[in-house]
Design an enzyme around this catalytic site. Structure first.
Site, PDB file in Angstrom:
ATOM      1  N   ASN A 114     -88.493  10.942   1.865  1.00 36.11           N
ATOM      2  CA  ASN A 114     -87.481   9.919   2.158  1.00 36.11           C
ATOM      3  C   ASN A 114     -86.042  10.437   2.069  1.00 36.11           C
ATOM      4  OD1 ASN A 114     -87.323  10.004  -0.602  1.00 36.11           O
ATOM      5  ND2 ASN A 114     -87.758   7.837  -0.934  1.00 36.11           N
ATOM      6  N   HIS A 117     -82.240  11.498  -2.714  1.00 36.70           N
ATOM      7  CA  HIS A 117     -82.280  10.854  -4.027  1.00 36.70           C
ATOM      8  C   HIS A 117     -80.871  10.438  -4.392  1.00 36.70           C
ATOM      9  CE1 HIS A 117     -82.680  10.165  -8.345  1.00 36.70           C
ATOM     10  NE2 HIS A 117     -81.571  10.871  -8.460  1.00 36.70           N
ATOM     11  N   GLU A 128     -78.240  12.867 -14.970  1.00 37.03           N
ATOM     12  CA  GLU A 128     -78.714  13.668 -13.832  1.00 37.03           C
ATOM     13  C   GLU A 128     -77.680  14.721 -13.405  1.00 37.03           C
ATOM     14  OE1 GLU A 128     -79.919  10.868 -10.828  1.00 37.03           O
ATOM     15  OE2 GLU A 128     -81.657  10.209 -11.992  1.00 37.03           O
TER      16      GLU A 128
HETATM   17  P1  RTP Z   1     -85.091   8.370  -5.781  1.00 34.60           P
HETATM   18  O1  RTP Z   1     -85.267   8.246  -7.279  1.00 34.60           O
HETATM   19  O2  RTP Z   1     -85.779   9.576  -5.208  1.00 34.60           O
HETATM   20  O3  RTP Z   1     -83.644   8.253  -5.389  1.00 34.60           O
HETATM   21  O4  RTP Z   1     -85.786   7.125  -5.063  1.00 34.60           O
HETATM   22  P2  RTP Z   1     -85.697   5.603  -5.461  1.00 34.60           P
HETATM   23  O5  RTP Z   1     -84.822   5.407  -6.657  1.00 34.60           O
HETATM   24  O6  RTP Z   1     -85.363   4.850  -4.230  1.00 34.60           O
HETATM   25  O7  RTP Z   1     -87.211   5.302  -5.841  1.00 34.60           O
HETATM   26  P3  RTP Z   1     -87.960   5.498  -7.259  1.00 34.60           P
HETATM   27  O8  RTP Z   1     -88.633   4.226  -7.577  1.00 34.60           O
HETATM   28  O9  RTP Z   1     -87.040   6.085  -8.278  1.00 34.60           O
HETATM   29  O10 RTP Z   1     -89.090   6.549  -6.881  1.00 34.60           O
HETATM   30  C1  RTP Z   1     -88.806   7.930  -6.838  1.00 34.60           C
HETATM   31  C2  RTP Z   1     -89.466   8.510  -5.605  1.00 34.60           C
HETATM   32  O11 RTP Z   1     -90.871   8.439  -5.751  1.00 34.60           O
HETATM   33  C3  RTP Z   1     -91.457   8.154  -4.486  1.00 34.60           C
HETATM   34  N1  RTP Z   1     -92.199   6.914  -4.553  1.00 34.60           N
HETATM   35  N2  RTP Z   1     -93.342   6.768  -4.025  1.00 34.60           N
HETATM   36  N3  RTP Z   1     -95.833   5.721  -3.152  1.00 34.60           N
HETATM   37  C4  RTP Z   1     -94.988   4.947  -3.827  1.00 34.60           C
HETATM   38  O12 RTP Z   1     -95.226   3.790  -4.086  1.00 34.60           O
HETATM   39  C5  RTP Z   1     -93.728   5.519  -4.258  1.00 34.60           C
HETATM   40  N4  RTP Z   1     -92.814   4.880  -4.918  1.00 34.60           N
HETATM   41  C6  RTP Z   1     -91.827   5.781  -5.126  1.00 34.60           C
HETATM   42  C7  RTP Z   1     -90.360   8.040  -3.471  1.00 34.60           C
HETATM   43  O13 RTP Z   1     -90.243   9.267  -2.772  1.00 34.60           O
HETATM   44  C8  RTP Z   1     -89.141   7.780  -4.308  1.00 34.60           C
HETATM   45  O14 RTP Z   1     -87.986   8.256  -3.683  1.00 34.60           O
HETATM   46 MG    MG Z   2     -85.034   6.536  -8.421  1.00 34.61          MG
END
Ligand code: RTP
Ligand code: MG
Length: 141
Positions: A114, A117, A128
């Protein structure tokens, strides 16, 4: 609004697509300045440490394997309301749900690959940024 700093990572999929500059343009066109940057091949231990908050989640192994699948571009961004601003520019975690014109809508392929981050809170942003940069690396301007 306060001047904040946040941590951004351009993930291996977007680096492989050669869109670092296009993503930097989104930051710069929206008032976020790059104050430190480095390209890096994360080790497994670095990726596991960075995403340690997710270590009990079912997607943790896939996430770590993806994050070490190629080099990433890591940057600290500074600007007004930087944490939320960057999250708005990124769009929803699942690119299918991301608003039109966001980085994930335009450059991401799937919830796993995606593109970017971004720190999700001011507190996590400080943690971070310190994970990747020394205080002296941050060229506030
Ligand atoms: P990031 O930390 O990478 O910025 O993404 P985010 O806050 O939008 O999402 P987060 O909930 O922190 O999840 C980290 C990364 O894990 C992967 N993910 N996969 N298969 C799933 O249900 C799932 N949920 C999250 C995603 O690549 C996400 O960016
Ligand atoms: Mg996240």
């Amino acid at each position: 609004m306060a001047i904040e700093r946040t941590l951004s990572i351009i993930k291996p999929d977007a680096v492989a697509k050669n869109v670092i500059g296009k993503i930097y343009d989104r930051f710069e066109s929206n008032g976020l300045k790059v104050i430190a940057a480095r390209m890096k091949q994360l080790t497994r231990a670095e990726a596991e440490g960075f995403y340690a908050v997710h270590k009990e989640r079912p997607f943790f192994n896939d996430l770590v394997n993806f994050m070490i699948s190629g080099p990433v571009m890591v940057q600290a961004l500074e600007g007004e309301n930087a944490v939320l601003k960057n999250r708005e520019l990124m769009g929803a975690t699942d690119p299918k749900k991301a608003d039109a014109g966001t980085i994930r809508a335009d450059f991401a392929d799937s919830i796993d690959a995606n593109a970017v981050h971004g720190s999700d809170s001011l507190e996590n942003a400080a943690i971070e940024i310190a994970y990747f940069f020394e205080a002296a690396d941050l060229c506030s301007r």
